[in-house]
Design an enzyme around this catalytic site. Structure first.
Site, PDB file in Angstrom:
ATOM      1  CG  ASP A  66      46.789  28.664  39.088  1.00 48.81           C
ATOM      2  OD1 ASP A  66      47.553  28.448  38.126  1.00 48.81           O
ATOM      3  OD2 ASP A  66      46.629  29.802  39.563  1.00 48.81           O
ATOM      4  CG  ASP A 201      40.735  34.114  39.621  1.00 47.84           C
ATOM      5  OD1 ASP A 201      41.552  34.689  38.891  1.00 47.84           O
ATOM      6  OD2 ASP A 201      40.840  32.927  39.947  1.00 47.84           O
ATOM      7  CG  HIS A 231      44.291  32.503  42.477  1.00 42.31           C
ATOM      8  ND1 HIS A 231      43.548  32.234  41.348  1.00 42.31           N
ATOM      9  CD2 HIS A 231      45.350  31.655  42.443  1.00 42.31           C
ATOM     10  CE1 HIS A 231      44.137  31.275  40.651  1.00 42.31           C
ATOM     11  NE2 HIS A 231      45.232  30.911  41.297  1.00 42.31           N
TER      12      HIS A 231
END
Length: 253
Positions: A66, A201, A231
């Protein structure tokens, strides 16, 4: 779940919490959190790690999940262009403000603004992607573990501030910094670059996974796993993530 398996394969793992997350200190003002400030904190952390003779750091691969991708890419581009032997991108964009924010990110931003305390454990353990994939919820103690660092909303300034840092257009300073990191990855970076991605995603209107694999030279010719996860792939499929990481490290070293 991932770290012990990697270590059992003969490698060593060092985890660095972002300030405001995990077991780190938690400044309570949202204004305390910026990309640039976090980048500097991480730079200092790596300098301290490198200077510690007990750790004897030598060959290192970065895994950025991320926000770990824009921060990790900028860490390499701006401070350590030759330091790391490879990079693993875990479900992460590098938003340069070229397209509008993804709808999912817009929803997340609105959500963390609105609720007095973000239910982190529920977000990770009982989300829509897990339901679509028929993945069971995490065990209760695991979900509680994700909530534990944030006993009240007062401790979640970092959770609220990070979504606000994602640039909305190319005029944002963060967009310009991410564009420079992108130019580094696509023009100067030739070391192995692996993408661990989920089927749902897509951080922007474009498929970032395809863009990374086709544009970054270090991604050419190596495994690019797309796992049946949401995710939070290290939680959803720790064995799949670990297997991909170990194969990447074995090929590299």
């Amino acid at each position: 779940k991932v770290v012990p398996l990697i270590n059992e394969a003969g490698y060593r793992t060092i985890m660095i919490d972002y300030v405001g997350h995990g077991r780190s200190d938690k400044p309570t003002k949202e204004s305390d959190y910026t990309y640039d400030r976090h980048l500097e904190w991480i730079r200092q952390a790596f300098e301290q790690l490198d200077d510690d003779p007990k750790l004897a750091l030598d060959q290192v691969v970065l895994f950025g999940h991320d926000y770990g991708h824009p921060l990790g890419a900028r860490l390499m581009a701006e401070h350590f262009p030759e330091r790391f032997d490879g990079f693993i991108n875990g479900n992460a964009g590098l938003n340069r403000g070229r397209w509008e924010l993804a709808r999912r990110h817009q929803r997340w931003r609105r959500f963390v603004r609105a609720v007095p305390r973000v239910p982190i454990g529920r977000v990770i353990c009982r989300n829509q992607a897990r339901e679509r994939l028929a993945l069971p919820p995490c065990a209760e103690d695991v979900e509680a573990g994700y909530d534990a660092p944030y006993p009240t909303g007062k401790f979640q300034a970092s959770i609220r501030s990070f979504p606000e840092m994602v640039p909305e257009d190319s005029s944002w300073p963060e967009a310009k910094a991410n564009q420079r990191a992108w130019e580094f990855l696509t023009n100067s970076y030739s070391k192995p670059y692996m993408v661990i991605w989920e089927p749902f995603d897509v951080p922007d209107l474009r498929n970032r996974r395809d863009e990374y694999i086709s544009s970054i030279p270090g991604a050419f010719g190596i495994e690019q796993p797309q796992l049946r996860t949401g995710h939070y792939s290290p939680e959803d499929d720790p064995n799949g993530v670990t297997g991909a990481v170990i194969r990447f490290l074995d090929d590299l070293y």
